[in-house]
Design an enzyme around this catalytic site. Sequence first.
Site, PDB file in Angstrom:
ATOM      1  N   ASN A  50       0.804  -1.231   0.000  1.00  0.00           N
ATOM      2  CA  ASN A  50       0.000   0.000   0.000  1.00  0.00           C
ATOM      3  C   ASN A  50       0.832   1.274   0.000  1.00  0.00           C
ATOM      4  OD1 ASN A  50      -1.575  -2.065   2.189  1.00  0.00           O
ATOM      5  ND2 ASN A  50      -2.606  -1.522   0.282  1.00  0.00           N
ATOM      6  N   VAL A  58       1.643   6.939   0.683  1.00  0.00           N
ATOM      7  CA  VAL A  58       0.799   5.914   1.290  1.00  0.00           C
ATOM      8  C   VAL A  58      -0.569   6.005   0.631  1.00  0.00           C
ATOM      9  CG1 VAL A  58      -0.301   5.165   3.446  1.00  0.00           C
ATOM     10  CG2 VAL A  58       2.040   6.047   3.479  1.00  0.00           C
ATOM     11  N   CYS A  59      -1.136   4.864   0.318  1.00  0.00           N
ATOM     12  CA  CYS A  59      -2.436   4.800  -0.358  1.00  0.00           C
ATOM     13  C   CYS A  59      -3.478   5.635   0.389  1.00  0.00           C
ATOM     14  CB  CYS A  59      -2.884   3.349  -0.433  1.00  0.00           C
ATOM     15  SG  CYS A  59      -4.434   3.147  -1.286  1.00  0.00           S
ATOM     16  N   LEU A  60      -3.986   6.670  -0.264  1.00  0.00           N
ATOM     17  CA  LEU A  60      -4.941   7.578   0.387  1.00  0.00           C
ATOM     18  C   LEU A  60      -6.245   6.887   0.733  1.00  0.00           C
ATOM     19  CD1 LEU A  60      -4.415  10.974  -1.416  1.00  0.00           C
ATOM     20  CD2 LEU A  60      -4.090  10.470   1.001  1.00  0.00           C
TER      21      LEU A  60
END
Length: 158
Positions: A50, A58-60
């Site tokens: 992620n 970082v994956c929102l």
Amino acid sequence: MTVQEFYVRFKGPEETPFKGGLWKVHVELPDQYPYKSPSIGFVNRIFHPNIDEISGSVCLDVINQTWSPMFDMINIFEVFLPQLLRYPNPTDPLNGEAAALLMRDPKTYESKVKEYVSKYATKDAADEAGDEEDEESEMSSVGDFDSDDEEPAGQMEV
């Protein structure tokens, strides 16, 4: 529009292959914070489904799924990021290779994480990370990383 941004040192959580790693994490607070989640990026490299390996973001979706205006920065560094590293979500990847490896061959995934930790997540790597981009950046510190005691991420000093 003012955006607040700062850097925090983040230690890999115990009982994970990230243990022993030290990352420089870039945090940007939007104007609407705390109603809108901050954007978080790892400056030195990390191997995680992620987290984008090149940009470090970082994956929102992952942040927004759990974000609440009740959260503060301490929640992010003591709860959210350690949980993300402990329980990656390979079904919503930013790093497809890490996600595929985690699902196909968890042991190899774990050894690749550890290889990245020893290559890219040392104290020196964290200190040098991003220096070429931004010499002026102020570094905040989470806890004290020079001591050998096994404390969790500790109090945040800003």
